[in-house]
Design a protein around this motif. Structure first.
Motif, PDB file in Angstrom:
ATOM      1  N   GLU A 558       0.833  -1.210   0.000  1.00  0.00           N
ATOM      2  CA  GLU A 558       0.000   0.000   0.000  1.00  0.00           C
ATOM      3  C   GLU A 558       0.864   1.256   0.000  1.00  0.00           C
ATOM      4  OE1 GLU A 558      -2.535  -0.271   3.361  1.00  0.00           O
ATOM      5  OE2 GLU A 558      -3.845  -1.816   2.482  1.00  0.00           O
ATOM      6  N   ILE A 559       1.903   1.252   0.832  1.00  0.00           N
ATOM      7  CA  ILE A 559       2.810   2.404   0.904  1.00  0.00           C
ATOM      8  C   ILE A 559       3.514   2.609  -0.436  1.00  0.00           C
ATOM      9  CG2 ILE A 559       4.949   3.250   1.967  1.00  0.00           C
ATOM     10  CD1 ILE A 559       4.058   1.762   4.541  1.00  0.00           C
ATOM     11  N   GLN A 561       2.539   1.676  -3.423  1.00  0.00           N
ATOM     12  CA  GLN A 561       1.582   2.198  -4.414  1.00  0.00           C
ATOM     13  C   GLN A 561       1.332   3.687  -4.197  1.00  0.00           C
ATOM     14  OE1 GLN A 561      -1.729  -0.431  -3.806  1.00  0.00           O
ATOM     15  NE2 GLN A 561      -1.083  -1.870  -5.414  1.00  0.00           N
ATOM     16  N   TYR A 562       1.259   4.093  -2.943  1.00  0.00           N
ATOM     17  CA  TYR A 562       0.962   5.489  -2.608  1.00  0.00           C
ATOM     18  C   TYR A 562       2.055   6.431  -3.097  1.00  0.00           C
ATOM     19  CZ  TYR A 562      -0.849   9.371   0.200  1.00  0.00           C
ATOM     20  OH  TYR A 562      -1.372  10.570   0.604  1.00  0.00           O
ATOM     21  N   LYS A 631       1.633  13.909  -2.102  1.00  0.00           N
ATOM     22  CA  LYS A 631       0.911  12.992  -1.211  1.00  0.00           C
ATOM     23  C   LYS A 631       1.562  12.924   0.161  1.00  0.00           C
ATOM     24  CE  LYS A 631      -0.576   9.988  -5.028  1.00  0.00           C
ATOM     25  NZ  LYS A 631      -0.418   8.643  -5.637  1.00  0.00           N
TER      26      LYS A 631
END
Length: 690
Positions: A558-559, A561-562, A631
């Motif tokens: 997840e990290i 991808q972020y 982000k």
């Protein structure tokens, strides 16, 4: 190279304070070490028993032809070595000549002549009396200076009967000798295993303590100490201590036991022959003293030359790209060849000293044995000592030199260990400049309001890098620091994370002085992405979580991808388990930067610091990084060090540093309108881009 020379200077061969400190590391394992010492005592006893058993076998069971045999009509009680032959009972005696003459029982003896064995009716000294054997009508007479004796020629079976007890005893002695050799082998195996296990545990603890201590040192310490030297402390120097614990600390007892035991046994067997044997000891002591002085100098020179080789190898391998670019292969090879020859010559000197010392010890040992044979043979002939005693003395004298040679080697190990321990303890005794406060504020998560109040900072003395700096960054703001090289931008980052401590002023986070916040809390809440991203050997995943195994694989993805690093990771053969080589050499600069963003986000910091995260990056990757930056800074206090002003135009504040002072503060448009330092920097970059 001077540093290398200085660090290799050897101190005293023995330092009681250093040794006492080294023994404290062995204290938790005293029981194992005591067992090793006890085992060594038993092993030394086994080594000492060998020659003595051979002496017993020769004097009491092999060389019996000069000993009297008592003849009885009724066997004496309590004696199991009785031979029954032709209605008589025979017992081999261990008495000297005087006792034989005074004995009330009849004495006979065995005499060996031309492969025949005779039972002589009487006793005479074979060493002092020549004899002839006369045969008449199948009867044998032995004629000597002291008289004639009737004799009977024994058959092979009769000889076996008389020698049956001796053969049985020799067999038992042989089995016992074999048994103690096997026992010695087993005990030696156990002792070596225990000792090496214990010494490795001790070194494991020392190495771990040293590594942990070095990890806690401030960056200023690493600025002043070359990495290669620190690696040497943790590896080579601790390995030298391992030799000391395993080869010297305990095994020294065995050498001393052997030397003392040999001297005691030899004196017990024959004091005159023992004293004569020990006449070579002064020669040994003189030769050993000369050897120690010479080898100390040669050993130090070898260590210095080896250090030069290691330093040269480190320089060349680290800078191999530069060597190839400037075609310096030949020149560097010649330089290495010169240093390598110096190392060869130093080794040759050391070998020369050993090649003289070892044969010298052999000559001294041979001299001692020659003296024993010369004097002992005469004593055997005159029956002052037994033949087995002479053989035992020769064996013990051979054994006597082995621990002496071992002690000279242990001296070298001890000398090197003292030097290594001195260097290791010098590091352990150095307190870190940055420490967690004794009573830190009870803070777990920081919001991210940063304030500098009249901060002065210098790396060395009063060579000020930052001068009277004051500013405040509110929670959630994005701030950039700009300025020429050496203006103090990176120093501000180092100070916020408390890699260095300031000399004057205060640094506050959320209104709390950072010196009152525990280091773990402070650094956990600050994420830093440096321009030169350091990658560890391991996998992609390892470099994101950095041994924080509380982060699940799903969270890692997840990290990634972020922060836009997932797309290139998925293209790798093993994806998140893809091996990363040393310093990330198989990854591009952009890929390393994206992984650094993922690494920073993994701890979910309140404050994010970016040190020119888009420098030297291609356009496509820069777009990914810029998107990741947007982000990352969302909901966080962010600080950026910028060289390219185009990357910071959207920051809430831009702070301009010049020669260590904060000269301008404002947003991009405000600073341009002032037409000050920032305006000139912007104009300069604008012209360069045209």
């Amino acid at each position: 190279m001077s540093n290398i020379h200085n660090e290799e200077v050897l101190g005293k061969a023995y330092d009681s304070k250093l040794m006492a400190r080294l023994l404290t590391y062995a204290k938790p394992y005293w029981a194992w070490l005591l067992i090793c010492i006890m085992l060594l005592m038993v092993i030394a006893g086994i080594d000492l028993a060998g020659p003595y058993l051979i002496k017993v076998a020769i004097d009491e069971h092999i060389n019996i032809y000069d000993r009297p045999i008592a003849v009885y009509d009724i066997p004496p009680e309590g004696n199991n070595n009785v031979i029954f032959f032709e209605d008589k009972y025979y017992i081999t005696l261990n008495k000297d000549k005087e006792n034989i003459i005074e004995s009330s029982y009849k004495n006979v003896q065995l005499v060996r002549h031309n492969k025949d064995t005779f039972l002589v009716d009487g006793y005479f000294n074979l060493q002092k009396n020549d004899f002839t054997i006369v045969e008449k009508d199948g009867q044998f007479t032995i004629k000597t200076k002291v008289g004639s004796f009737n004799a009977r020629k024994l058959t092979r079976n009769e000889v076996k009967l008389f020698r049956e007890n001796d053969v049985s005893s020799i067999r038992k002695l042989g089995l016992f000798y074999f048994a103690i050799i096997i026992a010695g082998f087993i005990l030696n195996y156990v002792q070596v295993y225990l000792l090496n296990y214990t010494s490795n545990k001790i070194i494991f603890n020392i190495r771990e303590e040293l590594f942990t201590h070095l990890e806690g040192m401030s960056l200023s310490f690493f600025d002043k100490n070359p990495v290669g030297r620190l690696v040497t402390r943790v590896t080579n120097d601790t390995e030298t201590l391992q030799e000391m614990y395993s080869a010297v600390l305990v095994n020294l007892f065995k050498d001393l036991f052997l030397i003392l035991g040999i001297i005691i046994i030899m004196i017990g067997m024959n004091i005159r022959l023992a004293l004569l044997s020990l006449t070579v000891v002064p020669i040994i002591l003189i030769a050993t003293t000369i050897f120690r002085i010479k080898i100390r100098k040669a050993y130090r020179e070898v260590r210095v030359k080896l250090a030069k080789i290691n330093a040269t190898l480190n320089e060349n391998f680290t800078g191999m790209k530069t060597v190839h670019i400037f075609k310096r292969e030949k020149q560097q090879a010649e330089q290495f060849d010169s240093i390598n020859k110096e190392y060869l010559e130093a080794n040759k000197k050391e070998i020369l000293i050993f090649s003289i010392f070892r044969p010298s010890m052999e000559i001294v040992r041979s001299l001692g044995i020659a003296i024993i044979i010369w004097y002992g043979s005469g004593q055997v002939i005159s029956q002052s000592i037994q033949f087995g005693v002479l053989i035992a003395f020769i064996d013990y004298l051979k054994q006597f030199f082995q621990p002496i040679n071992d002690l000279t080697e242990k001296y070298n190990i001890l000398q090197s260990a003292m030097a290594s321990s001195e260097r290791i303890f010098a590091l352990l005794d150095k307190d870190p400049d940055i420490i967690t406060p004794a009573k830190p504020k009870n803070i777990d998560n920081l919001q991210g309001t940063i304030e500098f109040k009249n901060v002065w900072f210098a790396y060395n003395n009063e060579d000020w890098v930052l001068k009277d700096i004051s500013f405040k960054i509110n929670f959630g703001e994005s701030v950039a620091f700009v300025g020429a090289t050496g203006a103090g931008k990176s120093s501000i980052i180092n100070l916020i994370s408390r890699f260095y401590d300031i000399q004057k002023g205060e640094i506050l986070i959320d209104g709390v002085n950072i010196k009152d916040i525990s280091l773990s809390t402070l650094r956990k809440n600050i994420g830093i992405v440096l321009q030169d991203v350091f990658m560890f050997t391991g996998t992609i995943k390892d470099n994101i979580v950095l041994n924080n195994y509380d982060i699940s694989d799903t969270k890692v993805q997840e990290i990634a991808q972020y922060v836009n690093s997932h797309h290139f990771i998925e293209k790798l053969p093993k994806k998140y388990e893809e091996p990363v080589m040393e310093r990330g050499s198989t990854l591009s600069s952009g890929q390393r930067q994206l992984l650094a963003f993922a690494r920073a986000l993994a701890t979910d910091p309140s404050i994010l610091v970016l040190d020119e995260a888009t420098s030297n990056i291609d356009t496509e990757t820069e777009e990914l990084i810029q998107d990741a930056v947007v982000k990352l800074i969302k909901g966080r206090t962010s600080i950026a060090i910028a060289h390219r002003l185009s990357t910071i135009q959207n920051c809430n504040k831009i702070m301009v540093l010049h020669k260590g002072r904060l000269r301008e503060v404002g947003n991009h448009q405000e600073l341009l309108e002032k037409e000050g330092i920032y305006y000139k920097l912007y104009q300069l970059q604008y012209k360069e881009s045209m």
